[in-house]
Scaffold this active site. Sequence first.
Site, PDB file in Angstrom:
ATOM      1  N   LEU A   1       0.863  -1.181   0.000  1.00 24.08           N
ATOM      2  CA  LEU A   1       0.000   0.000   0.000  1.00 24.08           C
ATOM      3  C   LEU A   1       0.900   1.231   0.000  1.00 24.08           C
ATOM      4  CD1 LEU A   1      -2.556  -1.068   2.808  1.00 24.08           C
ATOM      5  CD2 LEU A   1      -2.399  -1.843   0.419  1.00 24.08           C
ATOM      6  N   GLY A   2       1.035   1.892  -1.141  1.00 25.12           N
ATOM      7  CA  GLY A   2       1.877   3.081  -1.244  1.00 25.12           C
ATOM      8  C   GLY A   2       3.114   2.819  -2.081  1.00 25.12           C
TER       9      GLY A   2
ATOM     10  N   GLY B   1      14.223  18.308   0.427  1.00 28.82           N
ATOM     11  CA  GLY B   1      13.098  17.391   0.651  1.00 28.82           C
ATOM     12  C   GLY B   1      13.192  16.658   1.979  1.00 28.82           C
TER      13      GLY B   1
ATOM     14  N   SER C   1       8.125   2.696  -3.208  1.00 29.51           N
ATOM     15  CA  SER C   1       8.657   2.382  -4.541  1.00 29.51           C
ATOM     16  C   SER C   1       9.970   1.603  -4.416  1.00 29.51           C
ATOM     17  CB  SER C   1       8.848   3.655  -5.361  1.00 29.51           C
ATOM     18  OG  SER C   1       9.745   4.501  -4.693  1.00 29.51           O
TER      19      SER C   1
ATOM     20  N   GLY D   1       5.440   5.577  -2.725  1.00 29.27           N
ATOM     21  CA  GLY D   1       6.142   6.859  -2.622  1.00 29.27           C
ATOM     22  C   GLY D   1       7.628   6.610  -2.396  1.00 29.27           C
TER      23      GLY D   1
ATOM     24  N   LYS E   1       7.737   8.938  17.748  1.00 30.75           N
ATOM     25  CA  LYS E   1       8.745   7.873  17.842  1.00 30.75           C
ATOM     26  C   LYS E   1       9.072   7.571  19.310  1.00 30.75           C
ATOM     27  CE  LYS E   1      10.613   9.113  13.326  1.00 30.75           C
ATOM     28  NZ  LYS E   1      11.507  10.054  12.630  1.00 30.75           N
TER      29      LYS E   1
END
Length: 434
Positions: free
Chosen positions: A12-13, A188, A19, A15, A206
């Site tokens: 699921l995903g 980024g 990826s 990004g 966390k």
Amino acid sequence: MIDHRTLRVALLGAGSVGSQVARLLLEHGDDLAERSGASLELSGILVRDLDAPRDVELPRELLTTDAENLIVGADIVIELMGGIEPARTHILTALNSGADVVTGNKALLAAHGAEIFDAADQVGASVSYEAAVAGAIPIIRPLKDSLAGDRIVRIFGIVNGSTNFILDKMDREGLSAEEAQRIATDLGYLEADPTLDLEGYDAAQKAAILASLAFHTEVAMEHVHREGIESITADMIEGARRAGFVIKLLAVCERLPGADGEDESISVRVYPALISRDHPLATVHGGNNAVFVEAEAAGPLMFYGAGAGGVQTASAVLGDVVSAARRHIAGGVGVGESARQSLPTAEIGRITTRYQITLEVSDEQGVLATIAGILNDGGVSAATVEQTVDDEGTARIVIGTHRAREQALSDTVARLAQSDVVERVASVLRVEGE
Ligand code: NDP
Ligand code: HSE
């Protein structure tokens, strides 16, 4: 060649992290099969937009927007979408349909961990989340498995890479907070909502996960004391440097022994703190993370490395996938979370540490004596006092305290702020790592 059983893996995903997980699953299928004892078939990848440009070229036929169809029938579901919904619903669906779950979603676990772990317990499935804290660094499994026979006393360290990058740029290159933040944004490093990093929410999530695991206690986010780096200025970084310190955003999780009729409790907190330049944490540069674990028998242990990054974090995710596959093949129930101790979380006022107080004062006789009197009345003992007058004629007094209780310290600082001789309390920073 062994004929492995095939396990269906739903991702699921796709990004930054997803990826890379997809790429490694597709490229290293044979190796992963040898390690896990199962052939891991990537059955599909859930995305929002089938046509979105992606850093990694993925087989178009694997992309889907149909979550239900992808999840039901999967043996392992890897959630790398981020956010609360629909990630929470998808994970619960996966568990209820018999899949093991791997996730890197600290925001979801900090807010809904108990619900997700309960759902996993009900069906005997596993939820693994090595990627949720400190990216590539193995810290969840050491706490959960390797140190399961020991008693954790304290965990402290740098668990947010982007704020470490900003503070490090300010310290090593003399940049202003705005300049350092702009570079972090351009690279980024910051979350889409930068306040998550800058105001300490990411580190607090966390810390909640680490403390829950280490102290076998559910720690809710509202019980984590949180301060971010918004108030840290180039002047404060320079002042810290002159005094032999560096400023780091720290997560601290510790047991507080019962004293004076108090029960044992835990403290979970995130704040910028002074660390001696000789301390190993002072040499954690850029976007790296480092976590110290102090256990009763093992003593101090340090975990260091990349706290973020698509491919680095994918390593942690795939380690969890291999473990989930082994469990699926071997059968039996997943090892659940333990919340058997239910220790109370102490207010910040109960902690004790050393502090550095910087005051701007009127440059006249008797100032030091007045300040010493206020410290003495508050039960705060000064270890060092340094007075300087800058080119503009501003007189500064920097007081390093002995260990003091936070409550006594903050009451004393409030009295200093009201005193006629103090023009401004420029900063109050805790000193950690001693
Ligand atoms: P990205 O934002 O880069 O990727 C998110 C992916 O999820 C995208 O492919 C997006 O689809 C998909 N997605 C999001 N919402 C939906 C939705 N409603 N329906 C379908 N697909 C959806 O996230 P990251 O890869 O950076 O992070 C993933 C997780 O890993 C997060 O929980 C993060 O906190 C955690 N993590 C990230 C680290 C990092 O360095 N990036 C480090 C450690 C943990 P589309 O591509 O179509 O937009
Ligand atoms: N925003 C996070 C950080 C990403 O800067 O550490 C990794 O969890």
